[in-house]
Design an enzyme around this catalytic site. Structure first.
Site, PDB file in Angstrom:
ATOM      1  N   VAL A  62       0.838  -1.199   0.000  1.00 16.27           N
ATOM      2  CA  VAL A  62       0.000   0.000   0.000  1.00 16.27           C
ATOM      3  C   VAL A  62       0.874   1.251   0.000  1.00 16.27           C
ATOM      4  O   VAL A  62       1.918   1.285   0.656  1.00 16.27           O
ATOM      5  CB  VAL A  62      -0.899   0.026   1.261  1.00 16.27           C
ATOM      6  CG1 VAL A  62      -1.735   1.283   1.322  1.00 16.27           C
ATOM      7  CG2 VAL A  62      -1.781  -1.203   1.322  1.00 16.27           C
ATOM      8  N   CYS A  63       0.420   2.287  -0.707  1.00 12.85           N
ATOM      9  CA  CYS A  63       1.037   3.616  -0.619  1.00 12.85           C
ATOM     10  C   CYS A  63      -0.077   4.649  -0.763  1.00 12.85           C
ATOM     11  O   CYS A  63      -1.246   4.336  -0.541  1.00 12.85           O
ATOM     12  CB  CYS A  63       2.134   3.804  -1.670  1.00 12.85           C
ATOM     13  SG  CYS A  63       1.539   3.917  -3.364  1.00 12.85           S
ATOM     14  N   ARG A  64       0.254   5.861  -1.146  1.00 14.86           N
ATOM     15  CA  ARG A  64      -0.766   6.901  -1.266  1.00 14.86           C
ATOM     16  C   ARG A  64      -1.671   6.665  -2.475  1.00 14.86           C
ATOM     17  O   ARG A  64      -2.883   6.746  -2.375  1.00 14.86           O
ATOM     18  CB  ARG A  64      -0.113   8.286  -1.359  1.00 14.86           C
ATOM     19  CG  ARG A  64      -1.117   9.433  -1.321  1.00 14.86           C
ATOM     20  CD  ARG A  64      -0.433  10.774  -1.385  1.00 14.86           C
ATOM     21  NE  ARG A  64       0.060  11.088  -2.714  1.00 14.86           N
ATOM     22  CZ  ARG A  64      -0.686  11.572  -3.703  1.00 14.86           C
ATOM     23  NH1 ARG A  64      -1.959  11.803  -3.522  1.00 14.86           N
ATOM     24  NH2 ARG A  64      -0.160  11.824  -4.879  1.00 14.86           N
ATOM     25  N   GLY A  66      -0.814   4.073  -5.188  1.00 14.62           N
ATOM     26  CA  GLY A  66      -0.613   2.785  -5.845  1.00 14.62           C
ATOM     27  C   GLY A  66       0.660   2.714  -6.667  1.00 14.62           C
ATOM     28  O   GLY A  66       1.053   1.648  -7.128  1.00 14.62           O
ATOM     29  N   MET A  90      -4.077   4.701  -0.616  1.00 18.30           N
ATOM     30  CA  MET A  90      -4.866   5.277   0.468  1.00 18.30           C
ATOM     31  C   MET A  90      -5.839   6.342  -0.027  1.00 18.30           C
ATOM     32  O   MET A  90      -6.817   6.635   0.657  1.00 18.30           O
ATOM     33  CB  MET A  90      -3.953   5.847   1.553  1.00 18.30           C
ATOM     34  CG  MET A  90      -3.167   4.787   2.317  1.00 18.30           C
ATOM     35  SD  MET A  90      -4.189   3.543   3.136  1.00 18.30           S
ATOM     36  CE  MET A  90      -4.905   4.513   4.476  1.00 18.30           C
TER      37      MET A  90
END
Length: 98
Positions: A62-64, A66, A90
């Site tokens: 997961v990141c901000r 993708g 996110m």
């Protein structure tokens, strides 16, 4: 690369209590909220932290948005890890955060 949407990850988490989520955002980004139970390993540290990542488990990255998690997914896949990228990151997450 295997992918899941944020909504698919939420459903997956409801049905699987032992889900491994690795959040590759920077520490200051994670302080604003992360998926409950997610482990923070910033993208720049992924290769250094390989011994800390259980190769026998499946991990959701997961990141901000993708993008960084996609890079982390590629790095880990190339080293034999079973990983899934959460598309949309996110920004698309509407579930609980901690």
């Amino acid at each position: 690369m295997k992918r899941m949407t944020a909504q698919e990850v939420q459903e997956y988490m409801k049905n699987n209590k032992d889900v491994s989520i690795i959040d590759v955002r920077e520490t200051d980004e994670v302080m604003a909220g992360k998926i409950p139970g997610a482990v923070n390993i910033p993208l720049g540290l992924i290769e250094f932290r390989l011994p800390d990542i259980d190769k026998s488990k499946e991990h959701i990255m997961v990141c901000r948005s993708g993008s960084r998690s996609g890079m982390a997914t590629n790095i880990l896949e190339s080293r034999g890890y079973n990983v899934i990228n959460m598309d949309g990151g996110m920004l698309d997450w509407d579930g609980q955060t901690e």
